[in-house]
Design an enzyme around this catalytic site. Structure first.
Site, PDB file in Angstrom:
ATOM      1  N   ASP A 152      44.234 -34.499   8.831  1.00 16.50           N
ATOM      2  CA  ASP A 152      45.607 -34.204   9.232  1.00 16.50           C
ATOM      3  C   ASP A 152      45.575 -32.944  10.095  1.00 16.50           C
ATOM      4  O   ASP A 152      44.485 -32.448  10.422  1.00 16.50           O
ATOM      5  CB  ASP A 152      46.584 -34.192   8.050  1.00 16.50           C
ATOM      6  CG  ASP A 152      46.601 -32.922   7.254  1.00 16.50           C
ATOM      7  OD1 ASP A 152      47.548 -32.739   6.489  1.00 16.50           O
ATOM      8  OD2 ASP A 152      45.672 -32.099   7.380  1.00 16.50           O
ATOM      9  N   SER A 159      49.148 -37.203  11.333  1.00 13.98           N
ATOM     10  CA  SER A 159      50.000 -36.037  11.073  1.00 13.98           C
ATOM     11  C   SER A 159      51.459 -36.408  10.916  1.00 13.98           C
ATOM     12  O   SER A 159      52.004 -37.196  11.696  1.00 13.98           O
ATOM     13  CB  SER A 159      49.863 -35.025  12.217  1.00 13.98           C
ATOM     14  OG  SER A 159      50.791 -33.973  12.032  1.00 13.98           O
ATOM     15  N   ASP A 201      48.483 -30.038  10.747  1.00 14.78           N
ATOM     16  CA  ASP A 201      49.070 -28.735  10.430  1.00 14.78           C
ATOM     17  C   ASP A 201      48.432 -28.121   9.190  1.00 14.78           C
ATOM     18  O   ASP A 201      48.400 -28.729   8.118  1.00 14.78           O
ATOM     19  CB  ASP A 201      50.587 -28.891  10.213  1.00 14.78           C
ATOM     20  CG  ASP A 201      51.321 -29.076  11.536  1.00 14.78           C
ATOM     21  OD1 ASP A 201      51.233 -28.179  12.387  1.00 14.78           O
ATOM     22  OD2 ASP A 201      51.949 -30.133  11.728  1.00 14.78           O
ATOM     23  N   GLU A 221      56.980 -29.138  -1.066  1.00 14.49           N
ATOM     24  CA  GLU A 221      55.917 -30.067  -0.638  1.00 14.49           C
ATOM     25  C   GLU A 221      54.615 -29.813  -1.398  1.00 14.49           C
ATOM     26  O   GLU A 221      53.923 -30.751  -1.791  1.00 14.49           O
ATOM     27  CB  GLU A 221      55.680 -29.904   0.874  1.00 14.49           C
ATOM     28  CG  GLU A 221      54.603 -30.834   1.424  1.00 14.49           C
ATOM     29  CD  GLU A 221      54.243 -30.541   2.892  1.00 14.49           C
ATOM     30  OE1 GLU A 221      54.752 -29.576   3.486  1.00 14.49           O
ATOM     31  OE2 GLU A 221      53.428 -31.305   3.433  1.00 14.49           O
TER      32      GLU A 221
END
Ligand SMILES: Nc1ccn([C@@H]2O[C@H](COP(=O)(O)O)[C@@H](O)[C@H]2O)c(=O)n1
Length: 192
Positions: free
Chosen positions: A8, A117, A10, A49
């Site tokens: 991924d 992403s 970020d 998250e």
């Protein structure tokens, strides 16, 4: 030797923080008019998250709430495609230390790099491009923005496509239709 790499973006390929300051994600990466609100959303929802004590069922509606609010802000910004490079250049987004070795090594050994992403594909591709490592072995699966054609693009397409000759046409129908096409504006008053 591995066959492919899936990653991924970020805070995996990019840095989480630099000099004690949080780096932006591809969402919060914008010196645009709502950047403060986007950062506030990040500050509110990111702890949710990564909260390991919450179940997926508990997190899901909140994550949907997060990106719904973020997308509403992004839509209001009327982002111009040609300014994305400037936005990224002026931002503090940065790839992690050792990124060049990582990206170049995969490219040299023809190992595909698939980047998955939940961020914004246009921005993350630009971050990689500006770091000089957006090699052909990279494939990005992400959210990409849809841009309206600019007036210049419409104009060019029009010039490339048509030659219109008006002989003794005293109505404004054809010029109005061309104007509507070029600007995307619906003219209701044809006497304008
Ligand atoms: N509105 C949002 C939604 C998500 N984020 C952050 O971006 C990350 C997505 O990127 P990955 O490459 O890690 O999938 C996600 O984890 C959120 O932290 C955001 O900033 N704003």
């Amino acid at each position: 030797m591995c066959e492919k790499v899936i990653s991924d973006f970020d805070m995996t390929l990019t840095r989480f923080a630099h000099n004690g300051k949080r780096c932006p994600t591809s969402y919060s990466n914008s010196p645009l008019k709502f950047s403060l609100q986007l950062k506030e959303l990040l500050n509110k929802y990111y702890p949710i998250e990564i909260n390991a004590s919450l179940s997926v069922e508990e997190k899901l509606p909140l994550m949907v709430e997060w990106w719904t609010k973020a997308h509403e802000l992004l839509l209001q910004q009327e982002i111009r495609k040609d300014l994305l490079a400037v936005v990224v250049k002026e931002s503090e987004a940065m790839l992690r230390d050792g990124y060049k070795l990582f990206f170049d090594h995969l490219q040299e050994h023809s190992i595909p790099l698939l980047i998955l992403s939940a961020g914004i594909g246009d921005i993350l591709e630009e971050v990689i491009r500006q770091a000089g490592v957006f090699h052909p072995n990279i494939k990005v699966l992400s959210n990409f923005m849809d841009f309206d054609e600019s007036v210049e693009e419409r104009m060019q397409f029009h010039l490339d496509s048509y030659d219109i000759v008006l002989v003794k046409d005293e109505t404004m129908e054809v010029p109005n239709a061309v104007l509507r096409y070029l600007t995307g504006i619906q003219l209701t008053d044809t006497t304008m």
